[in-house]
Scaffold this active site. Structure first.
Site, PDB file in Angstrom:
ATOM      1  N   ILE A   1      -1.493  -5.305  -2.609  1.00 57.53           N
ATOM      2  CA  ILE A   1      -2.881  -4.917  -2.374  1.00 57.53           C
ATOM      3  C   ILE A   1      -3.050  -4.087  -1.105  1.00 57.53           C
ATOM      4  CG2 ILE A   1      -3.678  -6.875  -0.960  1.00 57.53           C
ATOM      5  CD1 ILE A   1      -6.124  -7.022  -2.863  1.00 57.53           C
TER       6      ILE A   1
ATOM      7  N   HIS B   1       6.470 -10.641  -3.607  1.00 60.47           N
ATOM      8  CA  HIS B   1       5.720 -11.180  -4.734  1.00 60.47           C
ATOM      9  C   HIS B   1       5.132 -12.556  -4.436  1.00 60.47           C
ATOM     10  CE1 HIS B   1       8.549  -8.300  -6.558  1.00 60.47           C
ATOM     11  NE2 HIS B   1       7.628  -8.122  -7.488  1.00 60.47           N
TER      12      HIS B   1
ATOM     13  N   SER C   1      -0.782   2.787  -8.560  1.00 57.25           N
ATOM     14  CA  SER C   1      -1.448   3.276  -7.351  1.00 57.25           C
ATOM     15  C   SER C   1      -2.575   2.322  -7.004  1.00 57.25           C
ATOM     16  CB  SER C   1      -2.000   4.691  -7.565  1.00 57.25           C
ATOM     17  OG  SER C   1      -2.791   5.088  -6.462  1.00 57.25           O
ATOM     18  N   GLU C   2      -2.276   1.347  -6.151  1.00 56.14           N
ATOM     19  CA  GLU C   2      -3.285   0.352  -5.801  1.00 56.14           C
ATOM     20  C   GLU C   2      -4.475   0.985  -5.090  1.00 56.14           C
ATOM     21  OE1 GLU C   2       0.126  -1.570  -7.134  1.00 56.14           O
ATOM     22  OE2 GLU C   2       0.006  -0.135  -5.450  1.00 56.14           O
TER      23      GLU C   2
ATOM     24  N   PHE D   1       0.321  -8.109  -8.064  1.00 56.04           N
ATOM     25  CA  PHE D   1       0.641  -9.195  -7.130  1.00 56.04           C
ATOM     26  C   PHE D   1      -0.137  -8.938  -5.851  1.00 56.04           C
ATOM     27  CE2 PHE D   1       4.271  -9.226  -9.950  1.00 56.04           C
ATOM     28  CZ  PHE D   1       4.569 -10.577 -10.091  1.00 56.04           C
TER      29      PHE D   1
END
Length: 350
Positions: free
Chosen positions: A100, A142, A72-73, A96
């Site tokens: 974000i 990525h 969970s960014e 990666f």
């Protein structure tokens, strides 16, 4: 290498390191130096991170200082904002840079504004680490280079190292900074510099001065560019992986270019840029991110505004293309030796 000279004598004995080892060493130093430093992120604990940048740190400092998080960014960055406001110095890792985006609201609406919204009562001294850029055939999810998004946000700092020595010194400065910092790590050069040719494997860092890294504490101030090579034919502005590509092209073409590794995009060393362009009269900007609204556009505007009467040719940019990041064609997407070489020829002919 002014910053390296300035740090001479600091940090104790040096050791050959690649960029992964230098980042690990920086985190190790700061965890030992400051009990308020906390590392958090997906798989950074027991596993040591997908690229092994945090290997061994949980075992050394415990699960309360180095711990894994859910996928969970938004949660990772939101927790880090709260930690910073509480008085800690969190270093969240986003696995990666492409991942974000779910955390953008926390970064833009909370972290970047906290000092101003609270009239200085609260700060967000957090450093968001993340691998970015292509070179590993990671495809669209990525391989992105989203640095321009963060340079646009007042209150955030954006740092991108190009060597192991810089990676450690800059990361330490970021962690000690009282403002939120985005620390992007060019994964294509984790294990060695990269000259941009598909059929040439990246060299390792062996034998390079910029891979001799002090084992102890040292820092490199943010906002100071590094002169990679000196020359009077043109100025090349680059950062991260593209520093090495530009250097290789100039070496093969016999071009005496002054290559500036910007190192920090915000704060930007505009004084170094201005001095170099005024001396050479020509400027080429190279970055991997897409062209439209990329950071190169801001650099071009600044150079034109400040150095217009010194320019002997238009400012040129070599960048990624305005397309979704290709998987199988990523080597065609990169600003490679051919396109950079053509841009150099065009500038020198004008």
């Amino acid at each position: 290498m002014e910053a390296q000279d300035a740090a001479a004598g600091e940090g104790g004995e040096t050791k050959h390191m690649n960029m992964i080892e230098a980042i690990n060493s920086a985190l190790d130093c700061m965890l030992a130096k400051d009990d308020d430093v906390i590392l958090l992120g997906e798989d950074i604990g027991y596993f040591g991170g997908v690229f092994r940048c945090t290997a061994g740190l949980q075992e050394k400092y415990g699960k309360t200082r180095v711990f894994d998080t859910p996928i969970s960014e938004c949660g990772i960055i939101g927790v880090a904002v709260g930690m910073g406001a509480y008085g800690l110095r969190p270093v969240p890792e986003i696995q990666f840079a492409d991942y974000i985006y779910p955390g953008l609201d926390q970064l833009i609406s909370e972290a970047a504004r906290l000092r101003y919204r609270s009239a200085g009562e609260f700060i967000a001294p957090m450093t968001v680490r993340s691998p970015f850029g292509g070179g590993i055939f990671g495809g669209q999810t990525h391989s992105q280079s989203p640095e321009a998004i963060f340079t646009h946000v007042a209150g955030l700092k954006t740092v991108i190292p190009a060597t192991p020595y810089d990676a450690k010194g800059l990361l330490i400065s970021c962690i000690e900074d009282n403002d939120p910092v985005i620390f992007f790590e060019p994964k294509r050069i984790y294990n060695g510099p990269f000259d941009g040719y598909y059929d040439r494997p990246a060299k390792n860092w062996k034998g390079r001065e910029d891979a001799q890294v002090p084992e102890g504490y040292y820092s490199i101030p943010l906002g100071k560019a590094r002169t990679v090579t000196e020359g009077d034919q043109l100025t090349i502005l680059a950062y991260g992986t593209m520093v090495h590509v530009a250097e290789a092209v100039c070496r093969e073409k016999g071009v005496e270019a002054e290559i500036l590794d910007l190192r920090t995009l915000v704060p930007l060393d505009i004084e170094a840029i201005e001095a170099s362009v005024e001396r050479t009269g020509r400027c080429l900007i190279v970055h991997e991110a897409t062209r439209t609204s990329g950071f190169g556009a801001e650099l071009s505007a600044l150079v034109t505004e400040r150095c217009f009467y010194h320019l002997e040719a238009p400012v040129e940019r070599v960048t990624g293309f305005d397309t979704p990041y290709p998987h199988s064609l990523e080597w065609a997407y990169f600003p490679g030796p051919v396109r950079i070489g053509e841009a150099i020829d065009k500038i020198l002919q004008d």
